[in-house]
Design a protein around this motif. Structure first.
Motif, PDB file in Angstrom:
ATOM      1  N   GLU A 242       0.830  -1.196   0.000  1.00  0.00           N
ATOM      2  CA  GLU A 242       0.000   0.000   0.000  1.00  0.00           C
ATOM      3  C   GLU A 242       0.866   1.247   0.000  1.00  0.00           C
ATOM      4  O   GLU A 242       2.054   1.212   0.318  1.00  0.00           O
ATOM      5  N   PHE A 257      -3.961   3.847  -0.646  1.00  0.00           N
ATOM      6  CA  PHE A 257      -4.298   2.939  -1.746  1.00  0.00           C
ATOM      7  C   PHE A 257      -3.647   1.588  -1.469  1.00  0.00           C
ATOM      8  O   PHE A 257      -2.476   1.519  -1.094  1.00  0.00           O
ATOM      9  N   SER A 315      -5.467   0.709  -8.775  1.00  0.00           N
ATOM     10  CA  SER A 315      -5.051   1.437  -7.579  1.00  0.00           C
ATOM     11  C   SER A 315      -3.592   1.854  -7.599  1.00  0.00           C
ATOM     12  O   SER A 315      -3.190   2.758  -6.867  1.00  0.00           O
ATOM     13  N   TRP A 316      -2.764   1.230  -8.446  1.00  0.00           N
ATOM     14  CA  TRP A 316      -1.334   1.503  -8.431  1.00  0.00           C
ATOM     15  C   TRP A 316      -0.910   2.653  -9.324  1.00  0.00           C
ATOM     16  O   TRP A 316       0.284   3.005  -9.384  1.00  0.00           O
TER      17      TRP A 316
END
Length: 463
Positions: A242, A257, A315-316
């Motif tokens: 994260e 995230f 999300s990355w």
């Protein structure tokens, strides 16, 4: 791309002697161990006697004249061409995405700049450390020069010069970027110098095979580095991770995230071992905050350029990723060592046809091998500095260098390349002015009443 090149111009190791390997009476001198700038001359040792009727000053002037006449200009021209490519892709890459860095897999014009510089570092090392009176002294000086490059890189790319429009500077050590272009080149330079100082035999070189035997320990280092890189890239397990980014309101908590991985051996943007090692060792807060994969179709509606996130973006997409990280620098060192081999060819083979043959054969093999690996699934990828990417770019560097050598040093077409030659000799200065915010700082430092009323605004640049 904040593509930097190398860097400082250094004097040759004091007391360094030339090596006579029996292949001719000419040897090459260089005062440019790190591949940035300086003179590269071929000296005719058969004329290095002193006539009793000549003074020492006359003899010295005669030697200088001979050196100037037989200088190997192609080294400076190749470096100058790489500097010109760097400036081109930095300034025009946003307008012409086709020449800008590939968002992930693939190869563009911008992607060859960094390997070209690393290649030239290796070539220059091969010319500098031919025969040394003291390996310990040479080692100490090589370490000091590498440290200088590291410090320059930290200052220029660690985040010190930022907030140009507000004329602010300084770096928060909690978030300083540890790696960068100059730092990577410093590492490659240091390892290449240590190999050239300590890992070469004393046997006579009369052919390509005997040259390989002389430097077999250096090629052993290449095998070890490639094996280490491939083992870690495809063998390490990448767990979930994260990251967080601050929100616009400073009083609000950062947004967190989470990236799902739990895989092994992938070379995708989110779950590769290169990024995992950097996050673990360096810390995610010390990585480059504008990742190249933010220009992929999954992360930008303006792909292959940067742009707003598309709906359902993974999300990355905004996670920091350093294109000059630790594991990828392992393969960058290999590029330096390949360039070192090309420098050895200059030292041991004096005929033009011999040099060209011994350059073109491995260059072609490297390119073909890299393309075959890419088609087999080991994709050409600059951000990860994959083995296939190393092969293609090192081979391309060898082919371009050979072409320049034929044009400039064999055919004598020097006048059309004078500008490139000058750029190659002043690489550090051009790099600082062109890519490290020094020139914008100077221009924006002179303003009328408000920082925004500066020279750049007057000529319509900036905001």
């Amino acid at each position: 791309m904040a593509m930097a090149m190398t860097m400082a111009m250094y004097k040759p190791i004091k007391g360094q002697e030339e090596e006579d390997n029996g292949n001719g009476n000419k040897s090459l001198e260089s005062n440019d161990e790190d591949g940035v700038g300086g003179d590269h001359t071929i000296v005719d040792d058969s004329k290095s006697f002193i006539l009793p009727t000549h003074s020492k000053q006359q003899h010295h002037q005669q030697r200088l004249k001979q050196q100037q006449q037989q200088r190997l200009v192609s080294l400076d021209v190749f470096r100058g061409l790489t500097v010109a490519l760097m400036i081109l892709v930095d300034d025009a890459g946003g307008v012409l995405p086709a020449i800008n860095h590939s968002p992930w897999n693939g190869l563009t014009l911008a992607d060859v700049v960094m390997p070209f510089f690393l290649f030239m570092v290796g070539v220059s090392l091969g010319l500098t450390y031919k025969k040394l009176p003291s390996k310990a002294v040479a080692t100490r000086k090589a370490i000091l020069r590498a440290l200088k490059l590291l410090l320059i890189g930290l200052f220029l790319q660690g985040g010190f010069l930022h907030g140009l429009n507000d004329l602010t500077f300084g770096v928060d050590m909690v978030q300083i970027r540890w790696m960068g272009i100059l730092q990577r080149i410093a590492i490659g330079y240091l390892i290449g110098a240590m190999c050239e100082i300590w890992l070469k035999g004393d046997n006579h070189v009369a052919s390509g095979l005997s040259m390989l035997r002389k430097y077999q320990l250096q090629w052993g280092v290449v095998v070890v580095l490639v094996s280490l890189y491939l083992s870690l890239l495809y063998g390490l397990y990448v767990p979930d991770w994260e990251y967080q980014i601050p929100v616009a309101a400073s009083s609000s908590s950062p947004k967190i995230f989470r990236v799902k991985c739990g895989v092994r051996g992938t070379t995708g943007s989110a779950c590769n071992a290169v990024g995992m090692i950097d996050r673990t060792v360096l810390g995610i807060q010390h990585l480059y905050r504008k990742p190249i994969y933010a220009r992929t179709k999954a992360c930008s509606i303006n792909s292959p350029d940067y742009g707003p996130l598309p709906p359902e973006a993974p999300s990355w997409c905004q996670a920091p990723f350093d294109p000059e990280g630790l594991l990828s620098s392992v393969m960058a060192i290999v590029t330096c060592l390949v360039g070192l081999h090309y420098g050895h060819i200059i030292v041991h083979f004096k005929e033009h046809k011999d040099r060209i043959l011994h350059w073109m054969v491995p260059s072609t093999c490297f390119v073909v091998l890299g393309l075959v690996l890419d088609l087999s699934g080991m994709h050409v990828n600059k951000a990860l500095y994959t083995f296939s990417y190393m092969c293609v770019t090192a081979g391309a560097a060898g082919i371009v260098f050979t072409g320049i050598y034929m044009l400039v040093d064999v055919c004598g077409f020097r006048r059309p390349t004078l500008v490139l030659e000058w750029m190659g000799m002043h690489a550090l200065m051009i790099f600082i002015l062109a890519t490290s915010n020094v020139l914008p700082v100077v221009l924006q430092g002179f303003y009328w009443k408000q920082p925004g009323n500066n020279i750049l605004r007057l000529i319509g640049i900036g905001r």
